[in-house]
Design a protein around this motif. Structure first.
Motif: not given
Length: 278
Positions: A184-209
């Motif tokens: 099923p669709p997750t509604g999210n997109a992973l926008l940024s990562s670092t070596a120490k922390c994968r989930n650095q930035a995300f979008r959820f739905k359309n306008r939640l960052f």
């Protein structure tokens, strides 16, 4: 007239360059100093977009008598998530947004590589892995094609100050989902990562960052954060950690400020286009 409301949690983590960038677009900004007793907004019609800044507290403090505004923020964010109204969360703000959207927020720890086809696993016993100071961020595909990060490049230096991380929020699975069918669709997109922390930035739905790292700070903001949290730096980076951060600030700040303003302008322009299509 609706405006962008900025929620500030502590004196030493202000909105940085955000009001100036929004002013260039003719957008009114109101900063609410929650630590001084300003109210968390309740009327969604007064909010064109919500910006939630960083702070020394965490999701674990939601409900604490010491920070009564956190529970009100989470309630507000849940309403905004449900309505897919514009939110930009930075550092603590990203964690609160992820939490309000139903995702888990937890301490960032050192990870060991998983086996073939398996995700990384925490090292046992768990070892905290905070990020303080400067580190390059990457923009993995397909998240790197998102409009908000247009013009950004892998290795862009960003300023980090956090102990925790988060899972990406997900849409609830559709009721008609069948076993063995497509995911099923997750509604999210992973926008940024670092070596120490994968989930650095995300979008959820359309306008939640949500952005775990800071891209809004001025040089004065960085110095205030460093001075206020010097004990954390000494503990995790040693006696020369503060000097290293200050040296790297001189090296990276000009590029950092340019890229940070590009992110903010992308955000405003994206929201304007999205509003025009509604």
């Amino acid at each position: 007239m609706s405006k962008v409301v900025v929620l500030q949690h502590v004196a030493h983590e202000g909105p940085g360059r955000i009001p100036a960038v929004l002013r260039d677009f003719g957008i009114q900004t109101e900063v609410r100093h929650l630590y001084k007793g300003d109210e968390v907004p309740s009327d969604l019609d007064e909010i064109r977009a919500l910006v939630v800044l960083g702070g020394s507290m965490g999701v674990a403090d939601v409900g604490s008598e010491k920070f009564p505004f956190l529970a009100k923020e989470v309630d507000l964010l849940k309403r905004l998530v449900a309505a897919d109204r514009a939110v930009l969360g930075i550092c603590l703000g990203a964690q609160l947004l992820a939490h309000a959207a139903g995702a888990k927020v937890y301490p960032n720890v050192k990870m060991a590589p998983g086996g073939p086809g398996q995700p990384p696993k925490p090292v046992e016993p768990t070892e905290p892995l905070p990020e303080f100071g400067w580190a390059p961020v990457s923009f993995p595909f397909p998240g790197g094609t998102e409009p908000i990060v247009f013009g950004m490049t892998d290795g862009a230096p960003m300023f980090h100050w956090h102990y925790d991380t988060f899972d990406l929020p997900k849409l609830p699975p559709p009721a008609e989902a069948k076993p063995g069918g497509p995911p099923p669709p997750t509604g999210n997109a992973l926008l940024s990562s670092t070596a120490k922390c994968r989930n650095q930035a995300f979008r959820f739905k359309n306008r939640l960052f949500g952005f775990q790292y800071h891209f809004e700070f001025t040089e004065k903001d960085i110095d205030q954060v460093l001075s206020t949290n010097r004990a954390d730096v000494d503990k995790h980076m040693g006696d020369y950690g503060a000097a290293q951060i200050r040296d790297e600030t001189k090296k990276y700040y000009v590029r950092y400020a340019r890229l940070g303003e590009r992110l903010l302008k992308n955000w405003v322009q994206f929201l304007r286009v999205y509003e025009e299509t509604l």
